[in-house]
Write an enzyme that holds these catalytic residues in place. Structure first.
Site, mmCIF file in Angstrom:
data_model
loop_
_atom_site.group_PDB
_atom_site.id
_atom_site.type_symbol
_atom_site.label_atom_id
_atom_site.label_comp_id
_atom_site.label_asym_id
_atom_site.label_seq_id
_atom_site.Cartn_x
_atom_site.Cartn_y
_atom_site.Cartn_z
ATOM 1 N N LYS A 74 3.088 -3.179 -14.593
ATOM 2 C CA LYS A 74 4.471 -3.552 -14.263
ATOM 3 C C LYS A 74 5.000 -4.500 -15.327
ATOM 4 C CE LYS A 74 7.152 -5.360 -10.310
ATOM 5 N NZ LYS A 74 7.086 -5.897 -8.944
ATOM 6 N N SER A 150 9.927 -3.696 -5.443
ATOM 7 C CA SER A 150 10.375 -3.691 -6.811
ATOM 8 C C SER A 150 9.445 -2.989 -7.792
ATOM 9 C CB SER A 150 10.570 -5.129 -7.285
ATOM 10 O OG SER A 150 9.331 -5.825 -7.292
ATOM 11 N N SER A 174 6.683 -5.543 -2.452
ATOM 12 C CA SER A 174 6.958 -4.752 -3.653
ATOM 13 C C SER A 174 5.823 -3.884 -4.161
ATOM 14 C CB SER A 174 7.410 -5.663 -4.780
ATOM 15 O OG SER A 174 8.762 -5.949 -4.612
HETATM 16 N N1 GLN Z 1 12.316 -6.617 -1.482
HETATM 17 C C1 GLN Z 1 11.922 -7.982 -1.535
HETATM 18 C C2 GLN Z 1 12.916 -8.775 -2.351
HETATM 19 O O1 GLN Z 1 13.844 -8.223 -2.783
HETATM 20 C C3 GLN Z 1 10.537 -8.101 -2.085
HETATM 21 C C4 GLN Z 1 10.449 -8.027 -3.548
HETATM 22 C C5 GLN Z 1 9.065 -8.206 -4.059
HETATM 23 O O2 GLN Z 1 8.084 -8.100 -3.306
HETATM 24 N N2 GLN Z 1 8.985 -8.532 -5.331
HETATM 25 O O3 GLN Z 1 12.776 -9.939 -2.547
#
Ligand code: GLN
Length: 487
Positions: A74, A150, A174
């Site tokens: 990532k 994400s 994410s």
């Molecule tokens: N969807 C969550 C957010 O927008 C989690 C994102 C993540 O785990 N990086 O913060």
């Protein structure tokens, strides 16, 4: 393509290496071909360097634990000499990492090859990867739909066979949610299980790096390599790192599996609910004991998370000031104006929204009402899990209330997007571990099959138990082997 190494899991690839059927250089070449033929429409990769990967493949030692195994990374984990964009215009092309993150050092020591940088929501803020500031991405099961986020790119490349396995990061779901949307296995380790050194921080008390893979066996292998204490991250736990592969006995007899009554009320898509009910019956048939539990503060989890995560993000992102890293305004009227212009041009809308929200909840006069109160509720949520885990070994739920949604469906309504995190974020607030494994598909309104993820949450440092269950599930079903239609 049918004999391409890109279709293999880590375990299958290693068998081929060790029997001499194929070499790491051949495997890397297959993956490069697969990326070149498929990734244009999927957008999983932000960058990749074929020559560097081939060079490493040629020098690799297949007898090491992950010898010659390419792993997609990532794009918020530092790999020396490579860009690390966090899918942000702020860092795009103007920043090159000067060091390896601890997980990368550990991967290299185990012989793995970091191959390719995967797309994501900018600075990991989002649940659909639509917040990538650099390029759009698509779900390989239906390209009209989002891959989740994400770590969307990491899930796409594993699902579409343009990677063997990948690393993602999980602050509020994410890893697990994109794994669910794309039909992969995703594991969020216990907070502190894996060092965060070299992970660009979003919310430091919630972030964890973890694997997205084709099987739980692969997740176990990767986790065994990347886990462990680190003098460079004081929150990394010194606890022993077991060989997680040894936990995968296939036997779940007698394990107590909790169903939180607050999770199974309303708001779950009926197709998803059917798959989860079937998965629970399946676990029962395998010998698990199903028990109802209660997590009474569930309804406050989303609000609590979006206060704590934004507060921490507003502090962490202060370092992107246009002086030390990335985007730099060229003409300005003094230093404050320089910060303002650099940040205004570099960050996307969601990142700005989070910085503004986070700054507000920390501001004098509001700190007690929002941030301090959210910390108290966080303790209540953590206690809910502690109580539940005194009765059961793990907790089971859907990973997400729906299958992958259409691109654009939620992007204009941040609250709708935030609510989609309902089943994943509490684990981060409590610091516990959890995994998602494929447990079925649901037909979309346009007739495409969309994967559903089963989430297994376990107490601190119980990754072995969580993976034992997901692995037992995989050994007796074949949902994780299903591939998107074009593959
Ligand atoms: N969807 C969550 C957010 O927008 C989690 C994102 C993540 O785990 N990086 O913060």
């Amino acid at each position: 393509m049918s004999d391409s190494a890109s279709r293999l899991s880590i375990v299958e690839l290693q068998k081929d290496y060790r029997s001499g059927k194929r070499s790491p250089a051949e495997a890397v070449n297959d993956i490069i071909d697969s990326i070149q033929s498929r990734d244009e429409k999927l957008g999983a990769y932000i960058s990749f360097d074929p020559e560097a990967a081939l060079k490493e493949a040629e020098a690799s030692d297949v007898n090491l634990p992950l010898g010659g195994v390419p792993i997609a990374i990532k794009d918020l984990i530092n790999v020396e000499g490579q860009p690390c964009t966090c899918a942000s215009r702020f860092l795009d092309s103007s920043y090159t990492s000067t060091y390896d993150a601890t997980v990368i050092t550990k991967l290299r020591r185990a012989g793995a090859i970091p191959l390719g940088r995967t797309n994501m929501d900018e600075f990991a803020m989002g649940s659909s990867s639509e917040n990538s500031g650099l390029k759009p991405s698509a779900n390989p099961w239906d390209i009209e739909r989002v891959p989740g986020g994400s770590s969307g790119g990491s899930a796409i490349c594993v699902a579409s066979d343009t990677a063997i396995a990948a690393l993602g990061s999980d602050t509020g779901g994410s890893i697990r949610q994109p794994a669910s949307f794309c039909g992969c296995v995703g594991l969020k380790p216990t907070y502190g299980r894996v060092s965060r050194y070299g992970l660009v921080a979003f919310a430091s008390s919630l972030d964890q790096i973890g694997p997205i893979t084709k099987t739980s066996q692969d997740a176990a292998l990767l986790l065994s390599v990347i886990s462990g204490g680190d003098p460079r991250d004081s929150t990394a736990l010194d606890a022993d790192v077991p060989d997680y592969s040894n936990s995968l006995s296939g036997d779940v007899k007698g394990l107590r599996v909790g169903l939180p009554k607050e999770y199974f009320t309303s708001g779950i898509d009926p197709g998803v609910k059917t798959c989860i009910d079937d998965a629970i019956s399946h676990l029962e048939k395998l010998g698990a004991e199903i028990v109802e539990v209660s997590l009474p503060h569930t309804e406050y989890a989303v609000a609590t998370y979006y206060i704590i995560a934004t507060a921490e993000a507003s502090a962490n992102l202060a370092r992107f000031d246009g002086v030390r890293y990335g985007n730099r305004a060229t003409s300005h009227d003094g230093i404050l104006d320089h910060y303002r212009l650099s940040r205004a041009a570099g960050f996307g809308d969601e990142v700005k929204r989070r910085i503004i929200l986070g700054t507000y909840v920390l501001s004098s006069g509001y700190n007690d009402a929002y941030y301090v109160r959210a910390q108290k509720v966080r303790t209540l949520i953590r206690n809910d899990f502690a109580t539940a885990f005194s009765e059961v070994d793990v907790i089971v739920s859907p990973t997400a209330p729906t299958t992958a949604f259409k691109a654009g469906e939620k992007s204009s309504d941040p609250l709708q997007m935030y609510l989609a995190d309902i089943f994943t974020i509490a684990a981060n607030l409590a610091g516990i571990c959890g995994a998602s494994t494929p447990c079925g598909t649901v037909q979309s309104d346009t007739g495409t099959a969309l994967p559903v993820g089963l989430q297994i949450l376990g107490p601190h440092l119980s990754e072995g138990t969580v993976l034992r269950i997901t692995d037992a599930f995989e050994k007796t079903t074949d949902w994780h082997r299903q591939r998107p239609p074009s593959q």
